[in-house]
Design a protein around this motif. Structure first.
Motif, PDB file in Angstrom:
ATOM      1  N   GLY A 139      34.104  59.251  16.888  1.00 27.96           N
ATOM      2  CA  GLY A 139      32.849  59.749  17.431  1.00 27.96           C
ATOM      3  C   GLY A 139      32.816  59.417  18.903  1.00 27.96           C
ATOM      4  N   GLN A 140      31.661  59.607  19.492  1.00 24.43           N
ATOM      5  CA  GLN A 140      31.529  59.385  20.928  1.00 24.43           C
ATOM      6  C   GLN A 140      31.879  57.949  21.304  1.00 24.43           C
ATOM      7  OE1 GLN A 140      29.045  60.902  23.680  1.00 24.43           O
ATOM      8  NE2 GLN A 140      30.284  62.669  23.155  1.00 24.43           N
ATOM      9  N   LEU A 141      32.714  57.815  22.338  1.00 20.96           N
ATOM     10  CA  LEU A 141      32.945  56.498  22.898  1.00 20.96           C
ATOM     11  C   LEU A 141      31.790  56.196  23.830  1.00 20.96           C
ATOM     12  CD1 LEU A 141      36.690  56.877  23.875  1.00 20.96           C
ATOM     13  CD2 LEU A 141      35.802  55.248  22.217  1.00 20.96           C
ATOM     14  N   LYS A 142      31.460  54.913  23.936  1.00 23.73           N
ATOM     15  CA  LYS A 142      30.446  54.559  24.936  1.00 23.73           C
ATOM     16  C   LYS A 142      31.114  54.650  26.304  1.00 23.73           C
ATOM     17  CE  LYS A 142      27.572  51.794  22.023  1.00 23.73           C
ATOM     18  NZ  LYS A 142      28.563  51.392  20.993  1.00 23.73           N
ATOM     19  N   THR A 143      30.361  55.021  27.286  1.00 25.07           N
ATOM     20  CA  THR A 143      30.949  55.103  28.617  1.00 25.07           C
ATOM     21  C   THR A 143      30.110  54.307  29.596  1.00 25.07           C
ATOM     22  OG1 THR A 143      29.669  57.038  29.200  1.00 25.07           O
ATOM     23  CG2 THR A 143      31.807  57.443  28.205  1.00 25.07           C
ATOM     24  N   ILE A 144      30.733  53.998  30.732  1.00 23.53           N
ATOM     25  CA  ILE A 144      29.964  53.468  31.846  1.00 23.53           C
ATOM     26  C   ILE A 144      29.859  54.643  32.802  1.00 23.53           C
ATOM     27  CG2 ILE A 144      29.827  51.708  33.621  1.00 23.53           C
ATOM     28  CD1 ILE A 144      31.886  50.085  32.058  1.00 23.53           C
ATOM     29  N   GLU A 145      28.665  55.097  33.073  1.00 24.88           N
ATOM     30  CA  GLU A 145      28.522  56.273  33.933  1.00 24.88           C
ATOM     31  C   GLU A 145      28.984  55.948  35.344  1.00 24.88           C
ATOM     32  OE1 GLU A 145      27.999  59.303  32.914  1.00 24.88           O
ATOM     33  OE2 GLU A 145      27.926  58.419  30.924  1.00 24.88           O
ATOM     34  N   GLY A 146      29.383  56.993  36.054  1.00 17.50           N
ATOM     35  CA  GLY A 146      29.765  56.818  37.448  1.00 17.50           C
ATOM     36  C   GLY A 146      31.108  56.148  37.608  1.00 17.50           C
ATOM     37  N   ALA A 147      31.398  55.665  38.808  1.00 14.47           N
ATOM     38  CA  ALA A 147      32.679  55.045  39.111  1.00 14.47           C
ATOM     39  C   ALA A 147      32.430  53.771  39.916  1.00 14.47           C
ATOM     40  CB  ALA A 147      33.526  56.036  39.914  1.00 14.47           C
ATOM     41  N   PRO A 148      33.444  52.867  39.956  1.00 16.19           N
ATOM     42  CA  PRO A 148      33.266  51.634  40.728  1.00 16.19           C
ATOM     43  C   PRO A 148      32.955  51.948  42.201  1.00 16.19           C
ATOM     44  CG  PRO A 148      35.244  51.523  39.374  1.00 16.19           C
ATOM     45  CD  PRO A 148      34.748  52.924  39.291  1.00 16.19           C
ATOM     46  N   PRO A 149      32.231  51.063  42.872  1.00 18.23           N
ATOM     47  CA  PRO A 149      31.825  51.331  44.257  1.00 18.23           C
ATOM     48  C   PRO A 149      32.967  51.140  45.255  1.00 18.23           C
ATOM     49  CG  PRO A 149      31.161  49.124  43.634  1.00 18.23           C
ATOM     50  CD  PRO A 149      31.771  49.746  42.408  1.00 18.23           C
ATOM     51  N   SER A 150      32.781  51.665  46.430  1.00  6.59           N
ATOM     52  CA  SER A 150      33.719  51.412  47.517  1.00  6.59           C
ATOM     53  C   SER A 150      33.507  49.991  48.024  1.00  6.59           C
ATOM     54  CB  SER A 150      33.460  52.406  48.651  1.00  6.59           C
ATOM     55  OG  SER A 150      33.937  51.856  49.862  1.00  6.59           O
ATOM     56  N   LEU A 151      34.601  49.277  48.236  1.00  2.63           N
ATOM     57  CA  LEU A 151      34.484  47.893  48.705  1.00  2.63           C
ATOM     58  C   LEU A 151      34.172  47.838  50.192  1.00  2.63           C
ATOM     59  CD1 LEU A 151      37.467  46.351  46.734  1.00  2.63           C
ATOM     60  CD2 LEU A 151      35.059  46.312  46.132  1.00  2.63           C
ATOM     61  N   LEU A 152      34.202  48.994  50.823  1.00  2.10           N
ATOM     62  CA  LEU A 152      33.820  49.072  52.238  1.00  2.10           C
ATOM     63  C   LEU A 152      32.314  49.020  52.364  1.00  2.10           C
ATOM     64  CD1 LEU A 152      36.103  52.000  53.394  1.00  2.10           C
ATOM     65  CD2 LEU A 152      36.071  49.717  54.405  1.00  2.10           C
ATOM     66  N   ASN A 153      31.646  49.423  51.283  1.00  4.30           N
ATOM     67  CA  ASN A 153      30.217  49.634  51.359  1.00  4.30           C
ATOM     68  C   ASN A 153      29.623  49.291  49.999  1.00  4.30           C
ATOM     69  OD1 ASN A 153      27.773  50.460  52.170  1.00  4.30           O
ATOM     70  ND2 ASN A 153      28.266  52.653  52.263  1.00  4.30           N
ATOM     71  N   LEU A 154      29.593  47.985  49.720  1.00  2.00           N
ATOM     72  CA  LEU A 154      29.130  47.559  48.402  1.00  2.00           C
ATOM     73  C   LEU A 154      27.630  47.789  48.251  1.00  2.00           C
ATOM     74  CD1 LEU A 154      31.073  44.207  47.935  1.00  2.00           C
ATOM     75  CD2 LEU A 154      31.260  46.265  46.529  1.00  2.00           C
ATOM     76  N   PRO A 155      27.198  48.134  47.024  1.00  4.99           N
ATOM     77  CA  PRO A 155      25.762  48.244  46.799  1.00  4.99           C
ATOM     78  C   PRO A 155      25.102  46.897  47.096  1.00  4.99           C
ATOM     79  CG  PRO A 155      26.998  49.072  44.906  1.00  4.99           C
ATOM     80  CD  PRO A 155      27.989  48.410  45.810  1.00  4.99           C
ATOM     81  N   THR A 156      23.842  46.913  47.493  1.00  6.29           N
ATOM     82  CA  THR A 156      23.130  45.656  47.709  1.00  6.29           C
ATOM     83  C   THR A 156      22.866  44.997  46.356  1.00  6.29           C
ATOM     84  OG1 THR A 156      21.055  46.849  47.553  1.00  6.29           O
ATOM     85  CG2 THR A 156      21.950  46.459  49.773  1.00  6.29           C
ATOM     86  N   GLY A 157      22.511  43.732  46.389  1.00  3.36           N
ATOM     87  CA  GLY A 157      22.189  43.018  45.157  1.00  3.36           C
ATOM     88  C   GLY A 157      23.396  42.931  44.243  1.00  3.36           C
ATOM     89  N   CYS A 158      23.189  43.189  42.961  1.00  2.77           N
ATOM     90  CA  CYS A 158      24.295  43.195  42.007  1.00  2.77           C
ATOM     91  C   CYS A 158      25.106  44.466  42.223  1.00  2.77           C
ATOM     92  CB  CYS A 158      23.744  43.163  40.588  1.00  2.77           C
ATOM     93  SG  CYS A 158      25.011  43.452  39.349  1.00  2.77           S
ATOM     94  N   ALA A 159      26.412  44.325  42.483  1.00  2.00           N
ATOM     95  CA  ALA A 159      27.227  45.497  42.807  1.00  2.00           C
ATOM     96  C   ALA A 159      27.307  46.474  41.641  1.00  2.00           C
ATOM     97  CB  ALA A 159      28.632  45.064  43.219  1.00  2.00           C
ATOM     98  N   PHE A 160      26.973  46.005  40.452  1.00  3.63           N
ATOM     99  CA  PHE A 160      27.052  46.870  39.272  1.00  3.63           C
ATOM    100  C   PHE A 160      25.767  47.678  39.076  1.00  3.63           C
ATOM    101  CE2 PHE A 160      27.124  47.334  34.478  1.00  3.63           C
ATOM    102  CZ  PHE A 160      28.157  48.269  34.454  1.00  3.63           C
ATOM    103  N   HIS A 161      24.723  47.390  39.839  1.00  3.49           N
ATOM    104  CA  HIS A 161      23.414  47.963  39.497  1.00  3.49           C
ATOM    105  C   HIS A 161      23.366  49.493  39.442  1.00  3.49           C
ATOM    106  CE1 HIS A 161      21.953  48.294  43.829  1.00  3.49           C
ATOM    107  NE2 HIS A 161      21.424  49.373  43.293  1.00  3.49           N
ATOM    108  N   PRO A 162      24.100  50.223  40.313  1.00  2.00           N
ATOM    109  CA  PRO A 162      23.986  51.691  40.198  1.00  2.00           C
ATOM    110  C   PRO A 162      24.516  52.245  38.874  1.00  2.00           C
ATOM    111  CG  PRO A 162      24.956  51.056  42.311  1.00  2.00           C
ATOM    112  CD  PRO A 162      24.954  49.831  41.448  1.00  2.00           C
ATOM    113  N   ARG A 163      25.351  51.478  38.170  1.00  4.27           N
ATOM    114  CA  ARG A 163      25.921  51.962  36.910  1.00  4.27           C
ATOM    115  C   ARG A 163      25.297  51.261  35.705  1.00  4.27           C
ATOM    116  NH1 ARG A 163      32.292  51.520  37.202  1.00  4.27           N
ATOM    117  NH2 ARG A 163      32.231  53.226  35.684  1.00  4.27           N
TER     118      ARG A 163
END
Ligand SMILES: Nc1ncnc2c1ncn2[C@@H]1O[C@H](COP(=O)(O)OP(=O)(O)O)[C@@H](O)[C@H]1O
Ligand SMILES: Nc1ncnc2c1ncn2[C@@H]1O[C@H](COP(=O)(O)OP(=O)(O)O)[C@@H](O)[C@H]1O
Ligand code: SF4
Ligand SMILES: [Mg+2]
Ligand SMILES: [Mg+2]
Lengths: 339, 341
Positions: free
Chosen positions: B271-295
């Protein structure tokens, strides 16, 4: 009652000339990449093909898609023998069988926009143009989960997973009936693999595609395939419904292969009954006589050296080519995850 | 309680690279301890900083573009302060490394015997010819190469991928290092050969008590061989746990995503595998706070902290595990148990 057949392969053989040209310019040796492969792919079914590197999976894919000419044997698509088609008729066949490749990086032309890449097969076929072309491309991009507004971007602007989506869109634009995916997720990270596997499954259901899914990763094939064929040195050694092959493997090679897969459960670590194959796969130039697996097989007998075991149906479409198939008491009756 | 013998202590390791596009923050504030006779696994997707971490432990990162901070102690010696001579001493006899591609670690123009001999002679300059020769044969036997005497005279291309990796391991272990760093040592190999190489590493470890730092993207390999695990995401350790805890009660949303995304041989997972949406961030421009937050599925549960504050590693669940996440312990344990079963 059997389902309608999408594709059939009969006794397909591909020998590559190798070594120095000998007397009269004939190649001195032949590499037996694919050596007598037969199977049937039913409509709407996914056939997984597994085996270690060099066993002939990609060559088989290229024979079926007519990117390579076979040494002998037949490829039959929708009751039509396509083995020797040329020119326009071959082009028609190419519309129906499409391929998805492993490496989303190298299989996309970096100088072409995504729109151009996806529409290229349509233009080669010369079927649509202009506005209709564009709307087909956008439709396809949306279908595979890409933003249609990005048709003007170039491959390097996309992540690995998105590039594989581009490859998938390109393969679907001609409305094929059969898709052959050669290691389509092997180059991707697991979280992205899962996205692509889910997409392929959904597309197959929505579009009624028949699928050949080639991979060296047995877990991925377990996840996606209805039926699975295990190859060793150019031959299918076992084939059948996935649940049968994975649950009650009959060929010692399949059993060993399954038991080598690391299990993502530390509690099942180092359990007994694990089979460790010794040595390496022999050269396909001089494969062993009889059963090709015998040099690494712990069950090998004299018969195995002198007679090649035929691929025989042991019941319910579960085929094996082995003189001494695994018995349930040998642990083959249990799925290897319960080791 | 078994006595613990730390052989490698890494504290607040950070590595960044200057590139034409800006500064790449490849490794951020990584700390861990490696114990004698034990295997620590590092798992994470490509680009998460695993290899850069490993190279820092041998001081192999490019000294022109790389900026490294933090401390690395090898058997009590400060690696960051070591002179070139001391470094040479440490490499090989204290720490040795095995990489993914055995061909790149071997010289195609020398016999494998000569290459094992050379590695030995660096640390044993006064060894006699016959002693060196004995050591070569001994190592080749240890790593399971048939007919070692004859095969020592062969060149790398005359071996299969698995046999080449055995030779690389022989070279790495010829000076009996206390620490083996193995960076994706089996990723390029077929499963049956992978199983042979992992078995070999573990049996050599049982024999000589070396500590292993095993880097892989494969959770199956981690489950089979590691005792402790670091999960890395975007250059940071997001979870640190005993291997059994990681699979039973994982305590970070990224670990939950990874565990859900793996296909298994067991058909109950169809059946459906669980996924993590999106892709890892660029290390040149990390998201603020927890780098995982956009996903992250849970980033809305923490009053905006996920977007603003970098979470630090804290115990959320089992005694020996910690994770870097703003979620409350009770919530983490509840979800972790569900994912882990
Ligand atoms: N064009 C070619 N010329 C010569 N040998 C080839 C060619 N393509 C593949 N081979 C050989 O055929 C065998 C099967 O290769 P391949 O089909 O790529 O295997 P797989 O995809 O299972 O790894 C290998 O021994 C390979 O080296
Ligand atoms: N010499 C370098 N210069 C610039 N960036 C680098 C260099 N080495 C590694 N990086 C970057 O650091 C990040 C982490 O890389 P790496 O440690 O190799 O990841 P992993 O091993 O987890 O796949 C990547 O984004 C990579 O591009
Ligand atoms: S800190 Fe927030 S965004 Fe990061 S993992 Fe935890 S819940 Fe998700
Ligand atoms: Mg291939
Ligand atoms: Mg790496």
């Amino acid at each position: 009652m059997s389902k309608p057949i999408a594709l059939e392969v009969r006794n397909l053989v591909k020998y590559f000339p190798t070594g120095h040209k000998g007397f009269l310019g004939r190649p001195s040796q032949e590499l037996k990449a694919v050596d007598g492969v037969s199977f049937v792919l039913s409509k709407g079914e996914t056939l997984g093909i597994v085996g270690e590197s060099g066993c002939g999976k990609s060559t088989l894919a290229r024979l079926i898609t007519r990117l390579l000419d076979p040494s002998s044997g037949q490829v039959i698509l929708d009751s039509q023998d396509i083995t020797h088609l040329r020119g326009r008729r071959l082009r028609d066949v190419r519309r129906q069988i499409q391929m998805i490749f492993q490496d989303p990086y190298s299989s996309l032309n970096p100088r072409h926009s995504v729109g151009q890449i996806i529409s290229a097969p349509l233009e080669v076929q010369g079927i649509v143009s202009g506005d209709e072309l564009m709307s087909r491309v956008r439709e396809m991009m949306a279908l595979v989960g890409l933003n249609p507004e990005h048709y003007n971007r170039y491959p390097h602007e996309f992540s690995g997973g998105q590039r594989q989506r581009i490859g998938i869109a390109r393969s679907l634009i001609l409305n094929p009936s059969v898709i052959i995916a050669d290691e389509p997720v092997s180059a991707l990270d697991v979280s992205i693999q899962a996205q692509i596997l889910n997409l392929l499954e959904k597309l197959q259901q929505d579009l009624g595609l028949s699928f050949i899914f080639i991979a060296h990763d047995l877990s991925v094939v377990r996840h996606i395939a209805d039926k699975v064929a295990v190859m060793y040195l150019g031959k299918i050694v076992e084939m059948g419904p996935s649940s049968a092959v994975y649950g009650r493997s009959l060929h010692p090679y399949t059993t060993a292969l399954l038991s080598a897969v690391p299990v993502a459960n530390p509690k099942k670590r180092g359990a007994s009954g694990r089979i460790r194959l010794q040595g390496d796969v022999p050269s396909p130039v001089n494969p062993p006589s009889g059963c090709r697996f015998r040099t690494r097989c712990w069950k090998a007998s004299e018969l195995c050296a002198s007679h090649e075991p035929p691929l025989i149906d042991m019941g319910e479409g579960h085929l094996v080519a082995c003189h001494h198939p695994m018995e349930p008491s040998e642990g083959a009756g249990k799925p290897p995850v319960e080791r | 309680m078994e006595a613990s013998h730390p052989v490698l202590i890494v504290e607040n390791l950070s590595v960044s690279f200057e590139t034409p596009d800006g500064i790449v923050h490849a490794v951020n504030d990584v700390s861990f301890v490696l114990h004698r006779g034990k295997t620590l696994g590092i798992v994470g997707e490509s680009g998460s900083g695993k290899s850069v971490t490993a190279s820092s432990l041998m001081r192999l990162n490019n000294s022109v573009t790389a900026t490294t901070s933090g401390s690395v102690q090898v058997s009590g010696k400060d690696l960051m302060a070591a002179s070139d001579d001391e470094l040479r001493q440490i490499r090989g006899s204290e720490i040795a490394m095995v990489f993914q591609d055995p061909m790149s670690a071997l010289n195609p123009y020398y016999t494998v015997g000569a290459q094992i001999a050379e590695a030995y002679e660096v640390h044993h300059p006064n060894a006699s010819k016959s002693e060196v020769q004995m050591k070569v044969i001994d190592m080749m036997t240890k790593v399971g190469i048939p007919n070692p005497e004859q095969r020592s005279k062969d060149y790398p291309h005359q071996f299969s991928g698995g046999m080449r990796q055995r030779i690389v391991i022989a070279i790495a272990l010829v000076n009996d290092p206390k620490i083996l760093i193995a960076d994706e040592p089996t990723t390029a190999l077929d499963v049956t050969v992978q199983a042979q190489i992992l078995d070999l590493m573990l049996s050599l470890q049982a024999e000589n008590g070396m500590a292993i730092l095993l880097i892989t993207h494969d959770l199956g390999v981690i489950a089979e061989v590691a005792r402790d695990v670091l999960v890395m995401y975007a250059g940071r350790v997001v979870e640190k746990a005993d291997v059994e805890d990681l699979f039973e009660i994982p305590t970070h949303p990224y670990s939950w995503g990874l565990l859900g995304a793996v296909s298994s041989l067991d058909d109950s997972h169809r059946g459906q595998l669980k996924t993590i949406e999106g892709a890892p961030p660029s290390l040149l421009n990390l998201p603020t706070g927890c780098a995982f937050h956009p996903r992250c599925t849970y980033s809305s549960e923490n009053n905006g902290q996920c977007e603003t504050l970098v979470p630090s590693l804290m115990q959320k669940g089992p005694e020996h595990s910690s994770s870097a996440c703003h979620l409350q312990s009770a919530r983490v344990v509840q979800i972790g148990r569900e994912v882990g079963k």
